[in-house]
Design a protein around this motif. Structure first.
Motif, short mmCIF file in Angstrom:
data_model
loop_
_atom_site.label_atom_id
_atom_site.label_comp_id
_atom_site.label_asym_id
_atom_site.label_seq_id
_atom_site.Cartn_x
_atom_site.Cartn_y
_atom_site.Cartn_z
N MET A 36 0.84 -1.19 0.00
CA MET A 36 0.00 0.00 0.00
C MET A 36 0.89 1.25 0.00
SD MET A 36 -3.13 0.93 2.58
CE MET A 36 -2.09 1.05 4.03
N ILE A 37 0.58 2.15 -0.93
CA ILE A 37 1.35 3.40 -0.99
C ILE A 37 0.81 4.37 0.07
CG2 ILE A 37 1.90 5.41 -2.41
CD1 ILE A 37 1.74 3.45 -4.84
N LEU A 38 1.72 4.87 0.88
CA LEU A 38 1.34 5.77 1.98
C LEU A 38 1.71 7.21 1.62
CD1 LEU A 38 2.93 3.54 4.76
CD2 LEU A 38 0.50 3.65 4.17
N PRO A 39 1.01 8.20 2.17
CA PRO A 39 1.45 9.58 1.96
C PRO A 39 2.76 9.84 2.71
CG PRO A 39 -0.45 9.50 3.45
CD PRO A 39 -0.19 8.09 3.02
N ILE A 40 3.58 10.71 2.14
CA ILE A 40 4.87 11.05 2.75
C ILE A 40 4.74 12.37 3.49
CG2 ILE A 40 7.26 11.68 2.23
CD1 ILE A 40 7.19 9.58 -0.02
N TYR A 41 5.15 12.36 4.74
CA TYR A 41 5.07 13.57 5.57
C TYR A 41 6.15 14.56 5.16
CZ TYR A 41 1.56 11.63 8.67
OH TYR A 41 0.39 11.13 9.17
N LEU A 42 5.74 15.81 5.01
CA LEU A 42 6.64 16.86 4.57
C LEU A 42 7.35 17.53 5.74
CD1 LEU A 42 4.48 18.73 1.89
CD2 LEU A 42 6.40 17.17 1.47
N TYR A 43 8.48 18.14 5.42
CA TYR A 43 9.21 19.02 6.34
C TYR A 43 8.21 19.92 7.08
CZ TYR A 43 12.47 22.63 7.87
OH TYR A 43 13.20 23.51 8.62
N GLY A 44 8.40 20.05 8.37
CA GLY A 44 7.47 20.85 9.17
C GLY A 44 6.51 19.97 9.97
N SER A 45 6.40 18.70 9.58
CA SER A 45 5.53 17.78 10.33
C SER A 45 6.22 17.38 11.63
CB SER A 45 5.26 16.52 9.50
OG SER A 45 4.71 16.85 8.26
N GLN A 46 5.42 17.32 12.69
CA GLN A 46 5.96 16.99 14.02
C GLN A 46 6.66 15.63 14.05
OE1 GLN A 46 6.38 18.80 16.62
NE2 GLN A 46 7.16 17.09 17.84
N VAL A 47 6.08 14.65 13.34
CA VAL A 47 6.62 13.28 13.40
C VAL A 47 8.07 13.22 12.89
CG1 VAL A 47 5.73 12.57 11.12
CG2 VAL A 47 6.04 10.85 12.93
N LEU A 48 8.45 14.17 12.02
CA LEU A 48 9.83 14.19 11.51
C LEU A 48 10.81 14.77 12.52
CD1 LEU A 48 9.33 15.39 7.82
CD2 LEU A 48 9.66 13.06 8.65
N ARG A 49 10.28 15.31 13.62
CA ARG A 49 11.14 15.92 14.64
C ARG A 49 11.20 15.11 15.93
NH1 ARG A 49 14.80 18.52 12.20
NH2 ARG A 49 14.17 20.36 11.05
N GLU A 50 10.51 13.98 15.94
CA GLU A 50 10.50 13.15 17.15
C GLU A 50 11.63 12.13 17.11
OE1 GLU A 50 6.58 11.50 17.11
OE2 GLU A 50 5.67 13.45 17.53
N LYS A 51 12.07 11.74 18.31
CA LYS A 51 13.00 10.60 18.38
C LYS A 51 12.14 9.34 18.30
CE LYS A 51 16.69 8.68 21.24
NZ LYS A 51 17.68 8.43 20.20
#
Ligand code: ZN
Length: 186
Positions: free
Chosen positions: A1-16
């Motif tokens: 299944m193709i998932l959407p890709i989270y862009l810069y600025g999304s909180q999930v990209l800043r979490e450990k």
């Protein structure tokens, strides 16, 4: 299944990202499959789970599309669960990097030339391998995502400044991509 890709600025990209639970084999296998499909659909050569909104220490890389420039990567595919560095060389090198979460932007980034990584593979076997050159580069970029770091964080200050307004636009979803994307606001 193709998932959407989270862009810069999304909180999930800043979490450990959290360690993956190795008892959840079915779920992890499905996640690895979905990530691979998502990465290929977007013409990417690497993807980390936070980029599809899952804050887990899981990543994939595939160098096959880069074989024109780096012939040694023709068959280079790795799927890694809970990877950790066991060695980083003092010798550094610079490559131009890009990222599916930061479309249409690239920057020269300096990183260690050689790394060794211990990880669990897609068959749930523990491995330790040494990587050099662009393979090491791809893996370090994806490993950064697991710690909430993106490549532009490591760009030279002047380059970072030049990219400021572009990054701001991306975080608002003002960007054109050939693949489905997501931000906290979209
Ligand atoms: Zn990336």
């Amino acid at each position: 299944m193709i998932l959407p890709i989270y862009l810069y600025g999304s909180q999930v990209l800043r979490e450990k990202a959290a360690e993956a639970d190795l008892d959840e084999r079915e779920e992890l296998t499905k996640l690895l499959e979905d990530m691979y499909e998502t990465m290929k659909n977007a013409d990417g050569c690497g993807l980390a789970a936070p980029q599809v909104g899952r804050s887990l220490r899981v990543l994939i890389v595939d160098g096959s599309d880069l074989a024109d420039r780096y012939p040694e990567l023709a068959d280079f595919i790795r799927r890694m669960i809970n990877p950790v560095f066991t060695f980083k060389s003092e010798e550094m090198c610079t490559y131009c990097e890009g990222c599916l979460s930061i479309p249409n932007i690239d920057a020269d980034i300096e990183r260690p030339k050689v790394v060794r990584i211990k990880y669990i593979d897609e068959n749930f076997r523990e491995k330790e391998e040494e990587f050099d050159g662009f393979a090491a580069r791809m893996l370090q970029h994806e490993m950064d995502h697991l710690d909430g770091v993106v490549f532009t964080d490591r760009a030279a200050p002047i380059r970072k400044k030049m990219l400021g307004s572009k990054l701001n636009n991306i975080s608002k979803g003002n960007v054109t991509t050939s693949y489905r994307v997501k931000t906290d606001k979209l």
